[in-house]
Design a protein around this motif. Structure first.
Motif, mmCIF file in Angstrom:
data_model
loop_
_atom_site.group_PDB
_atom_site.id
_atom_site.type_symbol
_atom_site.label_atom_id
_atom_site.label_comp_id
_atom_site.label_asym_id
_atom_site.label_seq_id
_atom_site.Cartn_x
_atom_site.Cartn_y
_atom_site.Cartn_z
ATOM 1 N N MET A 183 0.851 -1.166 0.000
ATOM 2 C CA MET A 183 0.000 0.000 0.000
ATOM 3 C C MET A 183 0.897 1.228 0.000
ATOM 4 N N GLY A 184 0.510 2.233 -0.746
ATOM 5 C CA GLY A 184 1.274 3.463 -0.815
ATOM 6 C C GLY A 184 1.149 4.279 0.459
ATOM 7 N N PHE A 185 2.078 5.194 0.629
ATOM 8 C CA PHE A 185 2.132 6.012 1.835
ATOM 9 C C PHE A 185 0.887 6.883 1.985
ATOM 10 N N ILE A 186 0.442 7.509 0.908
ATOM 11 C CA ILE A 186 -0.746 8.369 0.962
ATOM 12 C C ILE A 186 -1.984 7.538 1.289
ATOM 13 N N ALA A 187 -2.113 6.372 0.689
ATOM 14 C CA ALA A 187 -3.250 5.493 0.977
ATOM 15 C C ALA A 187 -3.229 5.058 2.438
ATOM 16 N N PHE A 188 -2.037 4.795 2.968
ATOM 17 C CA PHE A 188 -1.923 4.418 4.371
ATOM 18 C C PHE A 188 -2.346 5.564 5.286
ATOM 19 N N LEU A 189 -1.966 6.789 4.954
ATOM 20 C CA LEU A 189 -2.379 7.948 5.747
ATOM 21 C C LEU A 189 -3.895 8.129 5.724
ATOM 22 N N ILE A 190 -4.484 7.978 4.550
ATOM 23 C CA ILE A 190 -5.938 8.102 4.435
ATOM 24 C C ILE A 190 -6.630 7.010 5.240
ATOM 25 N N LEU A 191 -6.132 5.792 5.148
ATOM 26 C CA LEU A 191 -6.673 4.681 5.923
ATOM 27 C C LEU A 191 -6.593 4.976 7.416
ATOM 28 N N GLY A 192 -5.457 5.463 7.879
ATOM 29 C CA GLY A 192 -5.281 5.782 9.294
ATOM 30 C C GLY A 192 -6.186 6.902 9.762
ATOM 31 N N LEU A 193 -6.358 7.918 8.923
ATOM 32 C CA LEU A 193 -7.235 9.032 9.288
ATOM 33 C C LEU A 193 -8.688 8.571 9.411
ATOM 34 N N ILE A 194 -9.133 7.770 8.465
ATOM 35 C CA ILE A 194 -10.517 7.277 8.515
ATOM 36 C C ILE A 194 -10.691 6.299 9.667
ATOM 37 N N ALA A 195 -9.707 5.428 9.887
ATOM 38 C CA ALA A 195 -9.787 4.483 11.002
ATOM 39 C C ALA A 195 -9.800 5.216 12.341
ATOM 40 N N GLY A 196 -9.052 6.296 12.463
ATOM 41 C CA GLY A 196 -9.058 7.103 13.682
ATOM 42 C C GLY A 196 -10.401 7.751 13.919
#
Length: 90
Positions: free
Chosen positions: A1-14
C-alpha cells in the motif's frame, strides 16, 4: 500500500475509532486522527504478527478491521494516559 493510501486509511480508522469510543479523549480531533494513523500502523503490525493479516490492500476488509482495532487500542491507551489531566479553557 502506498504512503498516501496508508495515511488516508489511518485518518478514517481514527475517525471511526473516535465514534466507537464513548466520552471524549484529550487532544481533540487532530490528535485523534494522528493517533488513528499510529493505531493503523499498530493494527497492521499486530495483525500480521498474530494472524498473518496486514495492511496490504486498502480495499480489503481485513485491512480496515485491523486498522480500526489498532486505532481503538491506541485511543484507549491515550485516554488512560490523559485521564487525569485538566483541560484549560481560554
Amino acid at each position: 500500500m502506498g504512503f498516501i493510501a496508508f495515511l488516508i486509511l489511518g485518518l478514517i480508522a481514527g475517525a471511526i475509532a473516535k465514534l466507537i469510543l464513548p466520552g471524549d479523549q484529550a487532544g481533540g480531533w487532530l490528535a485523534t486522527l494522528v493517533l488513528g494513523v499510529i493505531g493503523a500502523l499498530l493494527g497492521g503490525w499486530i495483525g500480521s504478527a498474530l494472524f498473518g493479516v496486514g495492511l496490504e490492500e486498502i480495499w480489503s476488509i481485513q485491512t480496515w478491521i485491523v486498522a480500526i482495532v489498532g486505532s481503538t487500542i491506541v485511543l484507549l491507551i491515550w485516554g488512560f494516559i490523559t485521564r487525569g489531566r485538566s483541560r484549560r479553557t481560554v
